[in-house]
Motif scaffolding. Sequence first.
Motif, short mmCIF file in Angstrom:
data_model
loop_
_atom_site.label_atom_id
_atom_site.label_comp_id
_atom_site.label_asym_id
_atom_site.label_seq_id
_atom_site.Cartn_x
_atom_site.Cartn_y
_atom_site.Cartn_z
N LYS A 68 -7.27 9.15 11.00
CA LYS A 68 -8.07 9.50 12.18
C LYS A 68 -7.69 10.85 12.76
O LYS A 68 -8.56 11.68 13.08
N THR A 69 -6.39 11.09 12.89
CA THR A 69 -5.96 12.30 13.61
C THR A 69 -5.69 13.49 12.71
O THR A 69 -5.81 14.64 13.15
N ALA A 70 -5.31 13.23 11.44
CA ALA A 70 -4.94 14.32 10.54
C ALA A 70 -5.85 14.44 9.33
O ALA A 70 -5.78 15.44 8.61
N LYS A 71 -6.67 13.41 9.09
CA LYS A 71 -7.55 13.39 7.91
C LYS A 71 -6.74 13.50 6.61
O LYS A 71 -7.12 14.21 5.68
N VAL A 72 -5.62 12.78 6.56
CA VAL A 72 -4.76 12.78 5.39
C VAL A 72 -4.55 11.34 4.93
O VAL A 72 -4.21 10.46 5.74
N ALA A 73 -4.75 11.09 3.63
CA ALA A 73 -4.60 9.75 3.06
C ALA A 73 -3.37 9.69 2.17
O ALA A 73 -3.02 10.66 1.49
N PHE A 74 -2.72 8.54 2.16
CA PHE A 74 -1.58 8.26 1.28
C PHE A 74 -1.60 6.76 0.99
O PHE A 74 -2.45 6.02 1.51
N VAL A 75 -0.68 6.28 0.17
CA VAL A 75 -0.60 4.86 -0.12
C VAL A 75 0.64 4.27 0.55
O VAL A 75 1.76 4.73 0.28
N PRO A 76 0.48 3.28 1.42
CA PRO A 76 1.64 2.64 2.03
C PRO A 76 2.53 1.98 0.98
O PRO A 76 2.05 1.41 0.00
N GLY A 77 3.84 2.05 1.20
CA GLY A 77 4.79 1.61 0.18
C GLY A 77 4.83 0.13 -0.09
O GLY A 77 5.19 -0.30 -1.19
N ASN A 78 4.46 -0.71 0.88
CA ASN A 78 4.59 -2.15 0.67
C ASN A 78 3.72 -2.65 -0.48
O ASN A 78 3.99 -3.72 -1.04
N ALA A 79 2.67 -1.90 -0.85
CA ALA A 79 1.81 -2.31 -1.96
C ALA A 79 2.56 -2.38 -3.28
O ALA A 79 2.13 -3.08 -4.20
N PHE A 80 3.70 -1.70 -3.37
CA PHE A 80 4.42 -1.61 -4.64
C PHE A 80 5.61 -2.57 -4.73
O PHE A 80 6.38 -2.49 -5.68
N TYR A 81 5.76 -3.43 -3.75
CA TYR A 81 6.87 -4.38 -3.74
C TYR A 81 6.35 -5.79 -3.99
O TYR A 81 5.39 -6.22 -3.36
N GLY A 134 9.39 -3.02 1.95
CA GLY A 134 9.27 -1.59 1.77
C GLY A 134 8.26 -0.93 2.68
O GLY A 134 7.63 0.08 2.32
N ARG A 135 8.09 -1.45 3.87
CA ARG A 135 7.04 -0.96 4.76
C ARG A 135 7.34 0.43 5.33
O ARG A 135 6.44 1.08 5.87
N ASN A 136 8.58 0.88 5.21
CA ASN A 136 8.91 2.23 5.70
C ASN A 136 8.86 3.27 4.58
O ASN A 136 9.52 4.30 4.66
N TRP A 161 7.86 10.09 -3.46
CA TRP A 161 8.05 8.85 -2.70
C TRP A 161 8.82 9.17 -1.42
O TRP A 161 9.92 9.70 -1.47
N LEU A 162 8.19 8.87 -0.29
CA LEU A 162 8.81 9.16 1.00
C LEU A 162 9.46 7.91 1.59
O LEU A 162 8.87 6.82 1.52
N THR A 163 10.63 8.10 2.16
CA THR A 163 11.32 7.05 2.90
C THR A 163 11.36 7.46 4.36
O THR A 163 11.92 8.50 4.71
N LEU A 164 10.74 6.65 5.20
CA LEU A 164 10.68 6.89 6.63
C LEU A 164 11.81 6.13 7.33
O LEU A 164 12.44 5.25 6.73
N PRO A 165 12.08 6.44 8.58
CA PRO A 165 13.05 5.63 9.32
C PRO A 165 12.65 4.15 9.30
O PRO A 165 11.46 3.81 9.23
N GLU A 166 13.64 3.27 9.37
CA GLU A 166 13.40 1.82 9.26
C GLU A 166 12.40 1.32 10.29
O GLU A 166 11.70 0.33 10.06
N SER A 167 12.32 1.98 11.42
CA SER A 167 11.44 1.51 12.50
C SER A 167 9.97 1.76 12.23
O SER A 167 9.10 1.22 12.93
N MET A 168 9.66 2.54 11.21
CA MET A 168 8.27 2.93 10.97
C MET A 168 7.61 2.06 9.91
O MET A 168 8.26 1.58 8.97
N ASP A 169 6.31 1.84 10.06
CA ASP A 169 5.50 1.04 9.14
C ASP A 169 4.40 1.94 8.59
O ASP A 169 3.49 2.34 9.33
N ALA A 170 4.48 2.26 7.30
CA ALA A 170 3.52 3.20 6.71
C ALA A 170 2.11 2.63 6.71
O ALA A 170 1.13 3.38 6.81
N ALA A 171 1.98 1.30 6.59
CA ALA A 171 0.64 0.70 6.62
C ALA A 171 0.00 0.89 7.99
O ALA A 171 -1.21 1.14 8.09
#
Length: 408
Positions: A355-368, A373-375, A337-347
């Motif tokens: 698009k740029t890295a071809k890497v998928a993950f699940v944004p955290g807000n789905a679990f709240y 928990g958008r960061n 589970w990654l915690t990003l700076p408050e200013s960032m929105d994982a969604a």
Amino acid sequence: MLDWEKIYATRAKRMGASEIRELLKLLDQPDIISFAGGIPDPALFPNEAFQAAYNDILSGPEAGQALQYSVSEGYPRLREWIVKRMRARGIDADLGNIFITSGSQQALDYLGKLMLSPGDTALVSWPTYLGALQAFNAYEPRYDRLDLSRNVEPQAYAAAAERAGSRVKFAYLSADFANPTGESLTPMEREKLLDIADALDIAVIEDAAYRALRYEGERQKTLLAMDCERSGGIENTRTLYCGSFSKTLSPGLRVGWVCAATPIIKRLVLAKQAADLHSPTINQMAIARVAEADFEDQAEKINTVYRERRDAMLKALSDYMPAGVDWTRPEGGMFVWLTLPESMDAAALLPVSLKTAKVAFVPGNAFYADGSGRNHLRLSFSCSAPEVIDEGIRRLGAVLTEELAAVA
């Protein structure tokens, strides 16, 4: 044309598509490195053992039974195996305390159906398993944050529910390697949870889907085992243990179970009779045979592989993540589970990463439960080889570095 929105029950408004289910479609795209789906690696399934089990069943005297209707409680031979496993973990269960479900997800749905009236309060961790929220949402509950790291008096939960015209019914969480954080409860936190449940006189739903996936550290007692010790036996407990074979033997066969006091088991049987009568008999028979012969060896095999992949992800995160990003260091399970700076929105970051890295993950807000928990974001390491994990985290780290520079 019929306006279906006028026909749906009010509970239908609480039903939403699973972000994770949608992201799993990315697994079919060969150019995507996906850390999104928390699913077992199919290369590790005991295929030959299951082939032998089905051949044995369908060519032997139980073939007719395997293809026939069966009892709602579940196949007795499988329940007996589960009884032995529960007893080995300090739970004085017998056959009447075991109920077979179509995966532990069905157990969560049934428990929500049995215990939640509209407006009732469910205590859940913040974040919590998305599938649990989906199961409970249909029964229109109110959620409150269960935070065992803070010194919250039990009556504060009751008072908050009362102010909302509600009543607390149960606490739900995973004590071991939780989805999505990978974190586990300490012994003190487990005791505290049971103290809260005793004080509020509520049930505890223990989701043990990942318990067998331990890679290091000391194995802790289950909440149900601790409850048995405190209350004098399983018939006096308030904890419902939800187990699963999905993360160890096969998710596709959809076999899970509940271990609990007989009054709630009897109610669960009624719910199943009204829903699907019973879980597929032949699948239960096959699971029983494979579990009896190979469960410990299978658990050791997958733990060896997943441990290596977890270690690869933790090392890659240390190597490539920019300053300001933190992550959990799980002793087991499938997730970091990654915690990003408050200013960032994982969604908002996800389409950029795809698009740029071809890497998928699940944004955290789905679990709240409240969509916060958008960061945060969840990474799964179960289905990627170490070298793929290293490359994927390197790419993700580059995306995060660029995004952080842009908002600096």
